[in-house]
Scaffold this motif. Structure first.
Motif, mmCIF file in Angstrom:
data_model
loop_
_atom_site.group_PDB
_atom_site.id
_atom_site.type_symbol
_atom_site.label_atom_id
_atom_site.label_comp_id
_atom_site.label_asym_id
_atom_site.label_seq_id
_atom_site.Cartn_x
_atom_site.Cartn_y
_atom_site.Cartn_z
ATOM 1 N N ARG A 19 50.510 12.261 79.825
ATOM 2 C CA ARG A 19 51.191 11.018 79.496
ATOM 3 C C ARG A 19 52.400 10.805 80.390
ATOM 4 N NH1 ARG A 19 50.619 11.320 72.899
ATOM 5 N NH2 ARG A 19 48.612 10.294 72.778
ATOM 6 N N HIS A 131 41.649 12.314 77.222
ATOM 7 C CA HIS A 131 42.984 11.779 76.954
ATOM 8 C C HIS A 131 43.220 10.394 77.544
ATOM 9 C CE1 HIS A 131 43.986 15.545 75.209
ATOM 10 N NE2 HIS A 131 44.126 16.208 76.319
ATOM 11 N N ASP A 160 52.184 11.939 69.110
ATOM 12 C CA ASP A 160 52.770 10.886 69.937
ATOM 13 C C ASP A 160 54.031 10.378 69.255
ATOM 14 O OD1 ASP A 160 53.412 8.772 71.501
ATOM 15 O OD2 ASP A 160 51.474 7.753 71.368
ATOM 16 N N PRO A 240 44.033 3.754 76.919
ATOM 17 C CA PRO A 240 44.213 4.721 75.825
ATOM 18 C C PRO A 240 43.019 5.653 75.706
ATOM 19 C CG PRO A 240 44.754 2.492 75.116
ATOM 20 C CD PRO A 240 44.108 2.365 76.451
ATOM 21 N N ASP A 243 42.324 10.401 71.697
ATOM 22 C CA ASP A 243 43.426 10.884 70.851
ATOM 23 C C ASP A 243 44.237 9.716 70.291
ATOM 24 O OD1 ASP A 243 43.663 13.940 72.247
ATOM 25 O OD2 ASP A 243 43.080 12.293 73.554
ATOM 26 N N ASP A 244 44.498 8.740 71.162
ATOM 27 C CA ASP A 244 45.310 7.597 70.739
ATOM 28 C C ASP A 244 44.639 6.828 69.603
ATOM 29 O OD1 ASP A 244 47.399 7.815 72.879
ATOM 30 O OD2 ASP A 244 45.674 7.486 74.168
ATOM 31 N N TRP A 245 43.300 6.658 69.713
ATOM 32 C CA TRP A 245 42.604 5.928 68.659
ATOM 33 C C TRP A 245 42.685 6.688 67.340
ATOM 34 C CZ3 TRP A 245 38.607 6.881 65.300
ATOM 35 C CH2 TRP A 245 38.139 5.772 64.567
ATOM 36 N N GLU A 247 44.949 8.858 66.310
ATOM 37 C CA GLU A 247 46.312 8.807 65.760
ATOM 38 C C GLU A 247 46.600 7.453 65.127
ATOM 39 O OE1 GLU A 247 49.615 10.299 68.003
ATOM 40 O OE2 GLU A 247 48.335 11.614 69.203
ATOM 41 N N GLU A 248 46.256 6.380 65.825
ATOM 42 C CA GLU A 248 46.509 5.045 65.278
ATOM 43 C C GLU A 248 45.721 4.822 64.002
ATOM 44 O OE1 GLU A 248 45.668 2.234 68.318
ATOM 45 O OE2 GLU A 248 47.253 2.939 69.669
#
Length: 384
Positions: A19, A131, A160, A240, A243-245, A247-248
């Motif tokens: 990141r 990622h 995050d 994204p 992982d981002d999906w 977490e959201e």
């Protein structure tokens, strides 16, 4: 060889480093884009085309006569002759790349690999992520959505905390602002003499502000930035990751998201890698050939199809970037061992359904989390 995949897009070894490097690369290009935007190129306006009508013929469009240097086709162009303008080598290569990219389009249903370990009161799903993904890339299927809905807790590598959204903050975290004010030597002094020309060519297209920023980076982060910038230049825009999906999704439903390790400690451990190893990593990043977009996407398509065997593009990519013991130990081997112990602890002491999502590179081959769990007597079932 340790260059592109290990610290950039794939197969994914660490959230914090990628990141921060992504933020660095994005900032480098934003600065360059702003510089380019300041140059305004005026183009002459083409006059409106008059339409001439007649009582004895249909409407006729009269095209303006353009100067010779503005014509698309010259007056003496021969249509019926065998002579023709052949595309250049660069145009042919670009066409081949587009064809390969079309062949690698997502003409399949995603079916990524999922594993499960369980005891009498706990089910723990294991999912290897990428990622950084191209925007709009499809990777979820019904099984992924079902498990995300079923799990009460999500465990990831690092939580995050918002730093990723701020390129400057991420760079400040990683460049050594917390290294007691010590500034490293310029990058030109950190590459081997045989690679200084390659570094100069790479930096020639960067604006002065970006070059100054590159000089302030730890060597291994600079190597990451080189890979990211090359991907940008080839037209591959990072978006994204999985992982981002996750977490959201979990945060939106008010479910806990926990980290399996101390991300700051991992960063400190990697930053403590001997400088000689970091400099070899930078040399290799400069040596790496410029991959086509089709080549860069081969491993993520294999990941989305659940291809994690010895011959898959994902596994081949992992093997090509494993690198020296000095680098692979803090990024891969040591973490796999620590994660395996923590997962066993949670399996024995926890209750309910848990989802563990971490870089796909941690779940492939000998020494992976899957391998280490099985060595310790845990039955691992691949459910997809």
């Amino acid at each position: 060889m340790m260059n592109r995949g290990l610290v950039a897009r794939k197969p994914g070894y660490g959230v914090g480093g990628r990141r921060g490097a992504a933020g660095m690369a994005a900032l480098l290009l934003v600065i360059g884009a702003q510089s380019a935007a300041a140059r305004h190129i005026p183009y002459p306006a083409i006059p409106d085309t008059p339409i001439v009508t007649s009582r004895h013929a249909p409407p006729r469009i009269v095209y303006p006569k353009l100067p010779a240097d503005e014509r698309v086709t010259p007056d003496d162009f021969v249509y019926d002759d065998d002579a023709e303008d052949l595309p250049s080598a660069a145009q042919q290569a670009a066409l081949i790349d587009r064809l390969k990219l079309a062949q690698l389009s997502q003409n399949y249903r995603p079916h990524p690999a999922i594993w499960r370990i369980a005891d009498h009161d706990t089910t723990l799903y294991l999912f290897g992520t990428i990622h950084v993904l191209p925007p709009g890339f499809e990777w979820r299927d019904a099984a992924v959505d079902r498990i995300a809905a079923e799990a009460q807790t999500l465990i990831v590598e690092a939580v995050d905390d918002g730093v990723a959204g701020n390129g400057l903050a991420a760079i400040d975290l990683l460049t050594g602002a917390q290294r007691k004010g010590l500034r490293p030597p310029p990058l030109a002094a950190r590459v081997s003499p045989s690679h200084r020309a390659a570094l100069a060519r790479f930096r020639a297209a960067l604006p002065p502000q970006a070059n100054s920023m590159m000089d302030a980076l730890p060597t291994w982060i600079a190597a990451v930035a080189v890979s990211f910038v090359r991907d940008y230049r080839s037209g591959e825009i990072p978006g994204p990751g999985a992982d981002d999906w996750f977490e959201e999704n979990f945060r939106a439903r008010g479910r806990p998201v926990e980290e399996i390790e101390d991300g700051a400690q991992v960063m400190a451990t990697v930053d403590a890698i001997p400088e000689a190893d970091q400099r070899r990593m930078l040399d290799r990043a400069l040596d790496a050939p410029q991959l086509s977009r089709a080549e860069m996407r081969a491993s993520i398509h294999a990941w989305a199809r659940g291809e994690v065997g010895p011959g898959s593009a994902l596994t081949v990519d992992l093997q090509s970037v494993t690198g020296s013991a000095a680098l692979s130990a803090p990024l891969l081997t040591d973490r796999n061992q620590a994660w395996t112990g923590e997962l066993i602890r949670r399996l024995r002491t926890g209750r309910g359904t848990i989802l563990f999502a971490a870089g796909a590179g941690h779940f492939i081959g000998p020494g992976s989390v899957i391998d280490l769990l099985e060595r310790r007597g845990i039955k691992v079932t691949r459910i997809q």
